[in-house]
Design a protein around this motif. Structure first.
Motif, PDB file in Angstrom:
ATOM      1  N   VAL A  43       1.032  -0.825   0.245  1.00  0.00           N
ATOM      2  CA  VAL A  43      -0.075  -0.078   0.016  1.00  0.00           C
ATOM      3  C   VAL A  43       1.281   1.364  -0.019  1.00  0.00           C
ATOM      4  CG1 VAL A  43      -1.913  -0.510   1.203  1.00  0.00           C
ATOM      5  CG2 VAL A  43       0.186   0.055   2.573  1.00  0.00           C
ATOM      6  N   ILE A  44       0.920   2.327  -0.187  1.00  0.00           N
ATOM      7  CA  ILE A  44       1.186   3.528   0.053  1.00  0.00           C
ATOM      8  C   ILE A  44       0.551   4.790   0.951  1.00  0.00           C
ATOM      9  CG2 ILE A  44       2.213   3.199  -2.418  1.00  0.00           C
ATOM     10  CD1 ILE A  44      -0.224   4.832  -3.392  1.00  0.00           C
ATOM     11  N   GLY A  45       0.888   5.948   0.510  1.00  0.00           N
ATOM     12  CA  GLY A  45       0.367   6.323   1.833  1.00  0.00           C
ATOM     13  C   GLY A  45      -0.578   7.020   1.458  1.00  0.00           C
ATOM     14  N   PHE A  46      -2.058   7.344   2.383  1.00  0.00           N
ATOM     15  CA  PHE A  46      -3.318   7.438   1.811  1.00  0.00           C
ATOM     16  C   PHE A  46      -3.928   7.078   1.528  1.00  0.00           C
ATOM     17  CE2 PHE A  46      -1.033  11.530   3.005  1.00  0.00           C
ATOM     18  CZ  PHE A  46      -1.344  12.243   3.518  1.00  0.00           C
ATOM     19  N   ASP A  47      -3.519   6.036   1.360  1.00  0.00           N
ATOM     20  CA  ASP A  47      -4.282   4.565   0.645  1.00  0.00           C
ATOM     21  C   ASP A  47      -5.767   3.894   1.711  1.00  0.00           C
ATOM     22  OD1 ASP A  47      -5.429   3.159  -1.026  1.00  0.00           O
ATOM     23  OD2 ASP A  47      -3.259   1.108  -1.452  1.00  0.00           O
ATOM     24  N   ASN A  48      -6.445   3.343   1.812  1.00  0.00           N
ATOM     25  CA  ASN A  48      -7.188   3.280   2.104  1.00  0.00           C
ATOM     26  C   ASN A  48      -7.235   1.982   1.711  1.00  0.00           C
ATOM     27  OD1 ASN A  48      -8.379   5.388   2.991  1.00  0.00           O
ATOM     28  ND2 ASN A  48      -9.685   6.020   1.607  1.00  0.00           N
TER      29      ASN A  48
END
Length: 657
Positions: free
Chosen positions: A640-645
C-alpha cells in the motif's frame, strides 16, 4: 538470557526509571542487609494464645455464628471432591494436573520437573528457566491457594483429615521457606497474596475453635512468619514504574493480616497506611469509568477481587471503594456474554486474590457476582444458603447484573456494542481504543491498538489469542504481546511499539478517538494511533468500523496517512472451535453455531489462513499461561501507499442448527 541480552535489558529497564526510582532502588540495595537481618529476627509482641484469642474469624461479610452458615448439596459435593484431591496431593496449576510430593517440594516446578536452587531470594535469577524452572508455577504453588478447598471442607464438615492436610503443608512450608529463603520471597506481591490466602484459611480452620492438630509450636512459627510477611512488604512496597496491580495486592495483603490478627501488629497503624495506599492507587490505576489502566481484562478481574477483599477487611474502605467496584463490575459485565466468556485482552496469568474463587471459565462471572453482592450489602442479619464460591464474600439477591446495552468507556478506552441483528443473531463487539498499558513500562499491555473482538450468539469468534509465556520463551512472549497476534493492521512487519523486555515497552503509541456512535441502529467508530510514527516512518493508522443496517454488513476502513510505500498485513484471529472455509481468493466463511461470519477483503490483497505456524509464529490460541493450541488466523497481505484505504466487509448470516 545471555549476559549480553541481560545487560541490554538492564540498560533499557534503567532508562525507563525516573531519578526518584533510581535513588529508591539504590537506597534499598544499601540497606537490604540490615532490613533482612531485622526481619529474620522478628519476635511475637504477645504470646500465641493471646494473639489467637483476639483473632478475627468472621467469614466474609457475615457477622453471625459460623455454625449457622449452610452450603448447598451441589457446592458441597464440589468442595469435598477438590478437598479429597488435595489430601491425595492432586492439584491443578495453569490447567496442569500436578501430583505433589509428600512432603511438598516448595522449590519445584512440578510442571517441568525442575528444582529451583535453595537460595535466598535475592540470589535467585528467576529469568533463567533452565536453572530455576518456570517461576510462575513455583509462585502459584507457594501462594497456597490450592489448600482452600480443604480449609473450607474442614469448616463445613469438621473432618479432621482436611485440617491435617492444611496444617501439615503449612508447617512444611514454614520449615522449608523461612524468610528470605526461596522464590516465595522474591516480590512483595507474592507475600501479599499469600497473606490474603492465609487469612481466609485461618478463618475457616479456627472459626469453630482450634483444630486438634494445631500445636503451639506451629502457631508460633506461623505468627512470626505473618509478621515477617508484613514487615517484608512494608520495606519493599512496589513503587514508581513497578506500582501496578502489585502494590494493590501488597496493601490488601497487609490489610488481611492486620484485620485477622490485630494483636500481631501493635507498633504501627498499618490499616491507615493501607487505606491511604488503596485510595491513591485505585485513583491512579482505575479510570473514572471503571477500567483498569493496565489494559488487561485478567488483571482487571484480579484487582476487582482484591478490592472486594479490602471491602471485607475494612468497612471504611468498603464505603470508599463502592463506586470503583461498581464501575469495574460494569465494565466486566459489558465484555461478558451470557455464557460468561470474556476476552483475555492484554496479559493474563490466571491470578486470583484468595483462592475462594478458583480460576476457571466462570472466574469473571463469579468475581462480578461477588462485586454486585457487595454493592447491595448493607447490614446482613442472616446467611442465605451458600451455593457458589463468590458467596463466601457476600450474598444478596440478585447476585449479578446483566448489561445488554452498548457502552463506550471513553476514559478506559473501550467501545462495547451489544445488539440483536434483525436476523435474531446476537452480537457482542469490543473495540480497543486505549493507549498502551499503564505507567512508564506498560508491563502488562499488548500492542493491540484499534483491534477488536467479536462474539456471535455468545460464542467467541474473533479473539485475542492470549498470553502463553511470561518470563521465558522470548520468541513466544514477543509474539503473543505483539501486534501480529491481534485483529489489527501491521505495517512492515513491525509492532506498534518497541518491545524492550518481557514486561517493558518503549516508543509507546497513543490513540486518538475521532468519534464513537453506538445505539440499537447505529455503530460507527473512527480512531487513529501513532504507533508507526517513529524512526524513519511518518505514518498514522486510522481505522473506521461501521455497521450498515440497510446493507446488513460491517465495513472496516483502514486508512494510512503519510507518504511512502508499505507492506500491510491485516489479521483476524479466529477461535479454535470455529471452522474457517475459503470460498474465493479473498472471501472466507467462519462457521459457528446457527450462524456464519463472512469476511471479504480488498481484491488486491493476497489472502491465506495460517494455522499453528512456528517460524515466525502465527495462528495460535493460548487458553492459559503455558499452553498454546493451533487456531486459524486469516491473513490478508499487500503493498500500500500513503493515504491508501483498505476496505474489509463482514456479513453475518443466520443458519439452521
Amino acid at each position: 538470557m545471555s549476559n549480553k541480552t541481560s545487560l541490554k535489558w538492564y540498560f533499557n529497564r534503567l532508562a525507563a526509571m525516573s531519578l526518584g526510582e533510581i535513588v529508591l532502588r539504590l537506597k534499598r540495595t544499601i540497606t537490604e542487609p540490615f532490613v533482612t537481618k531485622a526481619i529474620i529476627n522478628e519476635k511475637l509482641p504477645y504470646s500465641s494464645e493471646e494473639i489467637l484469642a483476639s483473632a478475627n474469624t468472621l467469614i466474609g461479610c457475615y457477622p453471625v455464628d459460623p455454625c449457622k452458615i449452610e452450603i448447598s448439596d451441589s457446592y458441597l459435593k464440589e468442595i469435598i471432591t477438590n478437598a479429597d484431591n488435595v489430601c491425595e496431593g492432586k492439584i491443578i496449576l495453569f490447567n496442569n494436573n500436578i501430583i505433589l510430593d509428600n512432603p511438598v517440594n516448595w522449590f519445584r516446578d512440578y510442571a517441568h520437573n525442575i528444582n529451583c536452587p535453595k537460595k535466598n531470594a535475592n540470589r535467585i535469577n528467576y529469568r533463567k528457566p533452565e536453572l530455576v524452572g518456570d517461576v510462575m508455577f513455583i509462585w502459584w504453588l507457594n501462594r497456597h491457594q490450592h489448600l482452600m478447598p480443604a480449609a473450607i471442607a474442614y469448616f463445613i464438615t469438621g473432618n479432621q483429615k482436611y485440617a491435617d492436610v492444611v496444617i501439615n503443608q503449612l508447617q512444611s512450608w514454614l520449615d522449608d521457606c523461612p524468610f528470605p529463603l526461596g522464590p516465595a520471597w522474591l516480590t512483595g506481591i507474592e507475600a501479599g497474596v499469600r497473606m490474603i490466602t492465609w487469612s481466609w484459611i485461618f478463618r475457616f480452620l479456627f472459626a469453630k475453635g482450634k483444630p486438634n492438630n494445631c500445636s503451639n509450636d506451629f502457631l508460633n512459627k506461623w505468627f512470626v512468619s505473618i509478621r515477617q510477611h508484613v514487615r517484608f512488604i512494608d520495606t519493599h512496597w512496589a513503587k514508581y514504574s513497578s506500582a501496578n496491580n502489585h502494590i494493590i495486592a501488597e496493601a490488601v495483603g497487609v490489610l488481611a493480616a492486620v484485620d485477622t490478627w490485630p494483636r500481631l501488629f501493635p507498633e504501627k497503624n498499618y490499616k491507615e497506611i493501607c487505606r491511604g495506599i488503596l485510595k491513591n492507587e485505585t485513583h491512579e490505576q482505575i479510570s473514572i469509568d471503571g477500567v483498569d489502566k493496565e489494559q488487561s481484562t485478567s488483571y482487571h478481574a484480579f484487582v476487582l477481587e482484591l478490592l472486594i477483599n479490602a471491602s471485607v477487611y475494612d468497612n471504611s474502605l468498603k464505603k470508599y471503594l463502592k463506586k470503583t467496584i461498581e464501575n469495574m463490575t460494569r465494565f466486566l459485565n459489558a465484555l461478558s456474554g451470557e455464557k460468561g466468556f470474556v476476552p483475555d485482552i492484554g496479559d493474563s496469568d490466571f491470578a486470583v486474590a484468595s483462592g475462594l474463587i478458583p480460576r476457571s471459565n466462570s472466574y469473571y462471572y463469579y468475581v462480578a457476582a461477588a462485586a454486585c453482592s457487595m454493592e447491595r450489602n448493607s447490614d446482613i442479619k442472616h446467611v442465605p444458603l451458600i451455593s457458589q464460591p463468590n458467596e463466601w464474600y457476600c450474598r444478596n439477591k440478585p447476585v449479578n447484573k446483566k448489561h445488554d446495552k452498548s457502552v463506550y468507556f471513553e476514559n478506559g478506552g473501550y467501545a462495547v456494542w451489544k445488539n440483536v441483528l434483525p436476523s435474531g443473531v446476537k452480537v457482542n463487539l469490543c473495540m480497543l481504543l486505549s493507549n498502551l498499558g499503564y505507567g512508564q513500562i506498560a508491563a502488562h499491555g499488548h500492542a493491540d491498538a484499534l483491534s477488536f473482538t467479536l462474539q456471535i450468539n455468545d460464542e467467541p469468534v474473533l479473539i485475542d489469542p492470549g498470553t502463553y509465556a511470561y518470563h521465558n520463551q522470548k520468541k513466544w512472549r514477543n509474539y503473543f504481546k505483539g501486534t501480529r497476534a491481534h485483529n489489527t493492521l501491521v505495517i512492515n512487519g513491525l509492532d506498534q511499539a518497541d518491545i524492550k523486555g518481557p514486561f517493558l515497552w518503549a516508543n509507546k503509541y497513543y490513540v486518538h478517538v475521532d468519534y464513537v456512535v453506538m445505539n440499537k441502529d447505529q455503530f460507527i467508530i473512527k480512531a487513529e494511533h501513532d504507533g508507526y510514527y517513529r524512526d524513519e516512518m511518518v505514518l498514522t493508522h486510522r481505522r473506521e468500523l461501521s455497521w450498515h443496517p440497510l446493507l446488513k454488513k460491517w465495513i472496516l476502513k483502514d486508512e494510512l496517512i503519510g507518504n511512502g510505500n508499505y507492506d500491510a498485513e491485516l489479521l483476524f484471529h479466529v477461535h479454535p472451535d470455529r471452522k474457517v472455509v475459503r470460498e474465493h481468493s479473498n472471501t472466507f466463511r467462519i462457521i459457528g453455531t446457527d450462524y456464519n461470519l463472512i469476511i471479504k477483503f480488498s481484491a488486491h490483497f493476497q489472502c491465506r489462513v495460517a494455522h499453528g505456524e512456528v517460524n515466525p509464529p502465527l495462528g495460535w490460541f493460548s487458553p492459559v499461561l503455558g499452553e498454546k493450541i493451533p487456531s486459524p488466523t486469516i491473513v490478508a497481505k499487500g503493498n500500500v501507499i500513503g493515504f491508501d484505504n483498505i476496505f474489509t466487509e463482514f456479513v453475518i448470516e443466520k443458519t439452521e442448527s
